[in-house]
Write a protein that holds these residues in place. Structure first.
Motif, mmCIF file in Angstrom:
data_model
loop_
_atom_site.group_PDB
_atom_site.id
_atom_site.type_symbol
_atom_site.label_atom_id
_atom_site.label_comp_id
_atom_site.label_asym_id
_atom_site.label_seq_id
_atom_site.Cartn_x
_atom_site.Cartn_y
_atom_site.Cartn_z
ATOM 1 N N UNK A 87 0.785 -1.229 0.000
ATOM 2 C CA UNK A 87 0.000 0.000 0.000
ATOM 3 C C UNK A 87 0.812 1.271 0.000
ATOM 4 N N UNK A 88 1.992 1.252 0.611
ATOM 5 C CA UNK A 88 2.790 2.480 0.683
ATOM 6 C C UNK A 88 3.718 2.664 -0.518
ATOM 7 N N UNK A 89 3.832 1.654 -1.358
ATOM 8 C CA UNK A 89 4.682 1.747 -2.544
ATOM 9 C C UNK A 89 3.800 1.939 -3.776
ATOM 10 N N UNK A 90 3.533 3.195 -4.096
ATOM 11 C CA UNK A 90 2.587 3.492 -5.177
ATOM 12 C C UNK A 90 3.234 4.124 -6.400
ATOM 13 N N UNK A 91 4.528 4.349 -6.393
ATOM 14 C CA UNK A 91 5.189 4.950 -7.554
ATOM 15 C C UNK A 91 5.157 3.996 -8.745
ATOM 16 N N UNK A 92 5.306 4.543 -9.925
ATOM 17 C CA UNK A 92 5.389 3.721 -11.132
ATOM 18 C C UNK A 92 6.833 3.286 -11.353
ATOM 19 N N UNK A 93 6.993 2.087 -11.858
ATOM 20 C CA UNK A 93 8.326 1.551 -12.142
ATOM 21 C C UNK A 93 8.331 0.939 -13.538
ATOM 22 N N UNK A 94 9.499 0.907 -14.126
ATOM 23 C CA UNK A 94 9.655 0.271 -15.425
ATOM 24 C C UNK A 94 10.223 -1.121 -15.210
ATOM 25 N N UNK A 95 9.570 -2.110 -15.783
ATOM 26 C CA UNK A 95 9.994 -3.507 -15.625
ATOM 27 C C UNK A 95 10.419 -4.028 -16.981
ATOM 28 N N UNK A 96 11.600 -4.607 -17.013
ATOM 29 C CA UNK A 96 12.129 -5.174 -18.246
ATOM 30 C C UNK A 96 11.752 -6.649 -18.309
ATOM 31 N N UNK A 97 10.872 -6.991 -19.248
ATOM 32 C CA UNK A 97 10.536 -8.386 -19.491
ATOM 33 C C UNK A 97 11.540 -8.939 -20.493
ATOM 34 N N UNK A 98 11.368 -10.139 -20.937
ATOM 35 C CA UNK A 98 12.351 -10.739 -21.836
ATOM 36 C C UNK A 98 12.562 -9.885 -23.086
ATOM 37 N N UNK A 99 11.483 -9.405 -23.660
ATOM 38 C CA UNK A 99 11.600 -8.637 -24.888
ATOM 39 C C UNK A 99 11.114 -7.199 -24.688
ATOM 40 N N UNK A 100 10.006 -7.055 -24.030
ATOM 41 C CA UNK A 100 9.370 -5.739 -23.890
ATOM 42 C C UNK A 100 9.714 -5.095 -22.554
ATOM 43 N N UNK A 101 9.431 -3.816 -22.481
ATOM 44 C CA UNK A 101 9.581 -3.059 -21.254
ATOM 45 C C UNK A 101 8.206 -2.480 -20.907
ATOM 46 N N UNK A 102 7.795 -2.616 -19.633
ATOM 47 C CA UNK A 102 6.457 -2.207 -19.216
ATOM 48 C C UNK A 102 6.584 -1.254 -18.038
ATOM 49 N N UNK A 103 5.737 -0.218 -18.015
ATOM 50 C CA UNK A 103 5.673 0.682 -16.866
ATOM 51 C C UNK A 103 4.374 0.405 -16.115
ATOM 52 N N UNK A 104 4.512 0.059 -14.843
ATOM 53 C CA UNK A 104 3.367 -0.281 -13.993
ATOM 54 C C UNK A 104 3.530 0.364 -12.630
ATOM 55 N N UNK A 105 2.421 0.540 -11.909
ATOM 56 C CA UNK A 105 2.552 0.958 -10.508
ATOM 57 C C UNK A 105 3.243 -0.144 -9.704
#
Length: 84
Positions: free
Chosen positions: A40-58
């Motif tokens: 609950x206290x970690x609400x910032x968005x982060x970029x996650x590197x998957x095998x091929x793609x990169x995704x930005x999620x909370x």
């Protein structure tokens, strides 16, 4: 003489409001509450590197998915162990 107590009788228990509660259950509940609070206290968005793609999620989504996957793996392993 042999000991006729089952393994369930040997677990450490506490009595709370007239009910016997295993210490293990209390520990799991405390860890669950801490995990939910941490998510609950970690609400910032982060970029996650998957095998091929990169995704930005909370970050809370990433942590929640990780918690659910970890709990599912633990449940499956415990179930497999009890089947032996």
């Amino acid at each position: 003489m042999t000991d006729k107590t089952t393994s369930a009788d040997r677990h450490s228990k506490l009595t709370i409001r007239g009910r016997d509660v295993r210490i293990r259950t209390i520990g799991i509940a405390v860890l669950g509450i801490l995990a939910v609070w941490f998510i609950g206290v970690n609400t910032d968005s982060v970029e996650i590197q998957l095998w091929v793609a990169s995704v930005t999620l909370p970050l809370w989504v990433v942590l929640a998915v990780t918690l659910v996957v970890g709990a599912a793996i633990g449940w499956l392993l415990a179930r497999r162990r009890s089947a032996r």
